[in-house]
Motif scaffolding. Structure first.
Motif, PDB file in Angstrom:
ATOM      1  N   PRO A   1       0.845  -1.315   0.198  1.00 43.23           N
ATOM      2  CA  PRO A   1       0.133  -0.162   0.080  1.00 43.23           C
ATOM      3  C   PRO A   1       0.948   1.262   0.026  1.00 43.23           C
ATOM      4  O   PRO A   1       0.334   2.372  -0.624  1.00 43.23           O
ATOM      5  N   GLN A   2       1.799   1.077   0.825  1.00 48.89           N
ATOM      6  CA  GLN A   2       2.709   2.275   0.729  1.00 48.89           C
ATOM      7  C   GLN A   2       3.344   2.777  -0.753  1.00 48.89           C
ATOM      8  O   GLN A   2       3.573   3.596  -1.005  1.00 48.89           O
ATOM      9  N   ALA A   3       3.988   1.530  -1.092  1.00 47.99           N
ATOM     10  CA  ALA A   3       4.631   1.684  -2.303  1.00 47.99           C
ATOM     11  C   ALA A   3       3.661   2.097  -3.364  1.00 47.99           C
ATOM     12  O   ALA A   3       4.268   2.955  -4.461  1.00 47.99           O
ATOM     13  N   ALA A   4       2.382   1.707  -3.421  1.00 48.58           N
ATOM     14  CA  ALA A   4       1.559   1.983  -4.369  1.00 48.58           C
ATOM     15  C   ALA A   4       1.234   3.644  -4.395  1.00 48.58           C
ATOM     16  O   ALA A   4       1.058   4.304  -5.466  1.00 48.58           O
ATOM     17  N   ILE A   5       1.193   4.047  -3.075  1.00 49.59           N
ATOM     18  CA  ILE A   5       0.933   5.526  -3.006  1.00 49.59           C
ATOM     19  C   ILE A   5       2.080   6.324  -3.473  1.00 49.59           C
ATOM     20  O   ILE A   5       1.861   7.360  -4.132  1.00 49.59           O
ATOM     21  N   VAL A   6       3.279   5.730  -3.117  1.00 42.52           N
ATOM     22  CA  VAL A   6       4.624   6.663  -3.521  1.00 42.52           C
ATOM     23  C   VAL A   6       4.494   6.515  -4.825  1.00 42.52           C
ATOM     24  O   VAL A   6       4.796   7.502  -5.379  1.00 42.52           O
ATOM     25  N   ALA A   7       4.357   5.554  -5.519  1.00 46.30           N
ATOM     26  CA  ALA A   7       4.604   5.535  -6.997  1.00 46.30           C
ATOM     27  C   ALA A   7       3.338   6.472  -7.458  1.00 46.30           C
ATOM     28  O   ALA A   7       3.679   7.260  -8.827  1.00 46.30           O
ATOM     29  N   ILE A   8       2.224   6.529  -7.145  1.00 45.16           N
ATOM     30  CA  ILE A   8       0.996   7.158  -7.727  1.00 45.16           C
ATOM     31  C   ILE A   8       1.443   8.583  -7.643  1.00 45.16           C
ATOM     32  O   ILE A   8       1.185   9.487  -8.707  1.00 45.16           O
ATOM     33  N   VAL A   9       1.807   9.100  -6.405  1.00 48.43           N
ATOM     34  CA  VAL A   9       2.341  10.319  -6.208  1.00 48.43           C
ATOM     35  C   VAL A   9       3.520  10.795  -7.116  1.00 48.43           C
ATOM     36  O   VAL A   9       3.592  11.937  -7.601  1.00 48.43           O
ATOM     37  N   GLY A  10       4.319   9.680  -7.203  1.00 50.82           N
ATOM     38  CA  GLY A  10       5.524  10.019  -7.994  1.00 50.82           C
ATOM     39  C   GLY A  10       5.234  10.015  -9.632  1.00 50.82           C
ATOM     40  O   GLY A  10       6.032  10.380 -10.237  1.00 50.82           O
ATOM     41  N   VAL A  11       4.132   9.819  -9.884  1.00 56.50           N
ATOM     42  CA  VAL A  11       3.654  10.057 -11.248  1.00 56.50           C
ATOM     43  C   VAL A  11       2.789  11.161 -11.513  1.00 56.50           C
ATOM     44  O   VAL A  11       3.084  12.099 -12.318  1.00 56.50           O
ATOM     45  N   VAL A  12       1.949  11.525 -10.627  1.00 54.87           N
ATOM     46  CA  VAL A  12       0.882  12.479 -10.847  1.00 54.87           C
ATOM     47  C   VAL A  12       1.702  13.920 -10.411  1.00 54.87           C
ATOM     48  O   VAL A  12       1.479  15.046 -11.396  1.00 54.87           O
ATOM     49  N   VAL A  13       2.424  13.958  -9.668  1.00 52.21           N
ATOM     50  CA  VAL A  13       3.068  15.605  -8.990  1.00 52.21           C
ATOM     51  C   VAL A  13       4.096  15.829 -10.092  1.00 52.21           C
ATOM     52  O   VAL A  13       3.659  17.044 -10.573  1.00 52.21           O
ATOM     53  N   PRO A  14       5.031  15.230 -10.545  1.00 53.96           N
ATOM     54  CA  PRO A  14       5.928  15.584 -11.622  1.00 53.96           C
ATOM     55  C   PRO A  14       5.051  15.728 -13.168  1.00 53.96           C
ATOM     56  O   PRO A  14       5.614  16.870 -13.718  1.00 53.96           O
ATOM     57  N   PHE A  15       4.306  14.874 -13.370  1.00 48.94           N
ATOM     58  CA  PHE A  15       3.410  14.895 -14.540  1.00 48.94           C
ATOM     59  C   PHE A  15       2.766  16.208 -14.652  1.00 48.94           C
ATOM     60  O   PHE A  15       2.721  16.901 -15.625  1.00 48.94           O
ATOM     61  N   ALA A  16       2.070  16.558 -13.534  1.00 48.73           N
ATOM     62  CA  ALA A  16       1.167  17.746 -13.553  1.00 48.73           C
ATOM     63  C   ALA A  16       1.974  19.060 -13.580  1.00 48.73           C
ATOM     64  O   ALA A  16       1.733  20.036 -14.489  1.00 48.73           O
ATOM     65  N   GLY A  17       3.048  19.011 -12.739  1.00 53.33           N
ATOM     66  CA  GLY A  17       3.938  19.935 -12.783  1.00 53.33           C
ATOM     67  C   GLY A  17       4.815  20.382 -13.972  1.00 53.33           C
ATOM     68  O   GLY A  17       5.035  21.498 -14.376  1.00 53.33           O
ATOM     69  N   GLY A  18       5.222  19.431 -14.444  1.00 48.90           N
ATOM     70  CA  GLY A  18       5.704  19.412 -15.917  1.00 48.90           C
ATOM     71  C   GLY A  18       5.097  19.993 -17.001  1.00 48.90           C
ATOM     72  O   GLY A  18       5.404  20.951 -17.657  1.00 48.90           O
TER      73      GLY A  18
END
Length: 470
Positions: free
Chosen positions: A154-171
């Motif tokens: 569960p922690q790994a899944a959340i880390v992965a999702i945040v690590g995709v959404v945040v840089p994608f949106a910011g970039g």
């Protein structure tokens, strides 16, 4: 007596000797061509192993992970510096390769055959590099613990999702509103920020003795999930670039296939564990343990590649499966020399294919890309570092280490850049900015990862017999 009207059918005196020469020379030419390709591959391996060893030893003596030295060694011998190891996909030609020049001057390689030989050499080394990545992930799977990996799921899944959404949106938003980049290229640029190189991160974690730590397991699990999410994002943006719309099938297929594959591989492996041990115990010749294990790993890697996932996911799943058997220690010992031979090819090749020429501000076309790259690098680092804040229920855990472990884009980021370039949607500045971002995040992550783990490196723990039997 020869009839006059048949004179024109009689071959001249030189014709038989010409035919004989051509018949003998055709296979000889093919054999010589194959021999020169092999000679070029052998010279390439000499360069690769020399660069990896010298770079790894120097890096280790300076307190950095050996993999950083292998990457830097690849850069030095590659397209950016000495041109000892160059590849067609990096934009190099046969005339740029010192190995080809050496073959022409010492082995009689003809100019007409130079391009074909250069291309064949590059393909062989690239395949060996990919094989090295597969063996690396199989080894990492063996060193991991499936139960612990599932526990941090569960922690790994959340880390992965945040690590995709945040840089994608910011970039994406930044490229559109700060640099005026059109929507589709901006989406491509944002998508390139989502990747994480599991190969580089896992190697560093293994070297510093943190792979089996709680942080290491979360990073590893998140990197695997991130890889799957990256494939989905790539499928979406590639579809958008080609058709201007998103095909729902292109989105659902990677999700379903990745989930079915990983779950099915682990379940199948658990069923086959007992059979594997029984078969291995009956085999008396060399490789009685490692060969059946590699067969299983390669089959899973093939299936993963065949359904358009990453082949390394199959190798990683196979390693996790065999981690649960009582042959794990024996497998772990036998895979080491194979990894020592193949894995350096992967890392040196990644460095050799990296063109630092895009960082040269003296080139006018690079200047706009440098400014854009500065922004992308900042988003790339910040967008992954914040993933550590998403970890929950783990008091005392090193959240900064988790975020730093997700930073390197490596060869995965270059895939995004390559697909974007092939689609024709990226401008030269945008493409250069993405490549610069990949280069910097790949090279700063290994020393940063060691820095954030401030305690002394610990030895890789061995599993007790009791834990294996459990």
């Amino acid at each position: 007596m020869q009839l006059p009207f048949l004179t024109f059918l009689t071959p001249p005196n030189w014709f038989p000797s010409l035919c004989k020469t051509l018949l003998l020379q055709a296979p000889t030419t093919q054999a010589e061509s194959g021999s020169l390709v092999m000679a070029g591959v052998l010279l390439s391996l000499v360069i690769i192993y020399f660069a990896s060893k010298v770079g790894g030893e120097l890096s280790n003596s300076l307190g950095f992970p050996a993999v950083l030295g292998e990457l830097v060694g690849g850069v030095i011998v590659g397209i950016s510096a000495l041109h000892l190891l160059v590849f067609p996909e990096s934009g190099a030609e046969s005339s740029n390769s010192i190995i080809i020049t050496l073959l022409q001057s010492t082995a009689g390689l003809s100019p007409d055959s130079a391009n074909a030989t250069f291309s064949s050499m590059g393909e062989v080394i690239s395949v060996l590099a990919e094989l090295g990545a597969i063996v690396l992930l199989f080894e990492i799977g063996l060193e991991s613990n499936l139960k612990e990996l599932l526990a941090v799921g569960p922690q790994a899944a959340i880390v992965a999702i945040v690590g995709v959404v945040v840089p994608f949106a910011g970039g994406t938003v930044g490229l559109i509103y700060l640099f005026g980049v059109p929507a589709v290229p901006a989406i491509f640029g944002g998508a390139a920020l989502t990747a994480t190189s599991i190969g580089i991160t896992s190697k560093v974690l293994s070297e510093i003795g943190r792979l089996t730590s709680k942080e290491g397991q979360i990073i590893l699990g998140a990197a695997v999930i991130d890889d799957v999410l990256g494939i989905i994002v790539l499928a979406v943006v590639a579809s958008l670039a080609k058709t201007g719309s998103v095909d729902v099938g292109n989105v659902l297929y990677p999700v379903i296939s990745a989930s079915v594959f990983l779950i099915g591989a682990i379940l199948l492996g658990n069923v086959l564990n007992t059979s594997f041990v029984a078969i291995a115990n009956q085999l008396k010749t060399r490789g009685g343990v490692i060969i059946p294990a590699l067969i299983f790993a390669f089959v899973l890697s093939y299936i993963a590649a065949a359904i358009h996932l990453e082949a390394i996911l199959g190798a990683f799943a196979a390693g996790l499966v065999f981690d649960e058997t009582d042959k794990r220690k024996e497998l772990d010992k036998q895979i080491v020399p194979i990894a020592d031979m193949l894995v350096p090819i992967f890392f040196v090749t990644v460095g050799a294919k990296t063109d630092f020429g895009v960082l040269n501000p003296a080139v006018p076309s690079n200047r706009e890309g440098l400014i854009m790259a500065t922004f992308l690098i900042a988003v790339a680092i910040a967008g992954k570092v914040v993933t550590g804040l998403a970890v929950f229920g783990q008091p005392g855990i090193n959240r900064l280490a988790i975020g730093v472990g997700m930073i390197p884009r490596g060869e995965v980021g270059l895939v995004f850049a390559g697909v974007g370039s092939a689609s024709g949607v990226l401008s030269e500045a945008t493409e250069a900015a993405i490549i610069m971002m990949v280069i910097l995040t790949t090279f700063i992550a290994p020393p940063l990862l060691r820095l954030v783990f401030q305690e002394p490196a610990i030895a890789k723990p061995e599993k007790s017999d009791a834990s294996i039997s459990d």
